[in-house]
Write an enzyme that holds these catalytic residues in place. Structure first.
Site, PDB file in Angstrom:
ATOM      1  N   GLU A  43       0.692   3.898   1.935  1.00 17.72           N
ATOM      2  CA  GLU A  43       1.106   4.336   3.266  1.00 17.72           C
ATOM      3  C   GLU A  43       2.355   3.589   3.723  1.00 17.72           C
ATOM      4  OE1 GLU A  43      -3.479   4.420   3.116  1.00 17.72           O
ATOM      5  OE2 GLU A  43      -1.853   3.222   2.272  1.00 17.72           O
ATOM      6  N   CYS A  81       0.826  -1.207   0.000  1.00 16.35           N
ATOM      7  CA  CYS A  81       0.000   0.000   0.000  1.00 16.35           C
ATOM      8  C   CYS A  81       0.859   1.256   0.000  1.00 16.35           C
ATOM      9  CB  CYS A  81      -0.898   0.020   1.234  1.00 16.35           C
ATOM     10  SG  CYS A  81      -2.070  -1.340   1.314  1.00 16.35           S
TER      11      CYS A  81
END
Length: 135
Positions: free
Chosen positions: A57, A55
């Site tokens: 993040e 991801c």
């Protein structure tokens, strides 16, 4: 919007444009603000073996760690959904928690609008490094 928050939101939107997401076609961008004021970006990077996908993040955090950062004050996250704000997945929330619970989290839309929340609000009763330290 403060200049730093504006820059953080802009940088996460730019990172989203770099996403490698041929399978989901769901680009996500993230930008973390370090305690020292640096901004480190990340985007999602998919893999044909779906479990290996990373991801945005987590990409941003991993890049920041490689650059020597360990303290963060905020993160901005964006995707292409226009009608509501979308937060980090549970795995990303846990990875962020590794570096403290008092982050400001800006959930942003493609038009640059944002909603401010906190990591503690997004992951209540979190398991954290403090649970591993014996007193």
């Amino acid at each position: 919007m403060s200049d730093k928050v504006h820059e953080l939101v802009q940088r996460c939107r730019q990172a989203r444009d770099m996403a490698y997401c041929p399978y989901s076609r769901f680009p996500v961008g993230a930008a973390v603000l370090t305690a020292g004021g640096d901004i480190i970006t990340g985007c999602n990077v998919e893999n044909a073996s779906y479990g290996l996908t990373v991801c945005a993040e987590r990409t941003a955090i991993q890049r920041a760690v490689v650059e020597g950062h360990r303290k963060f004050s905020a993160i901005a996250v964006t995707c292409d959904i226009e009608d509501h704000f979308v937060g980090p997945c549970g795995a990303c929330r846990q990875v962020l928690m590794e570096f403290g619970s008092d982050w400001i989290v800006y959930l942003t839309k493609p038009d640059g609008s944002y909603k401010q929340t906190s990591l503690a609000e997004l992951l209540p009763l979190a398991f954290s490094p403090a649970h591993l330290h014996k007193n």
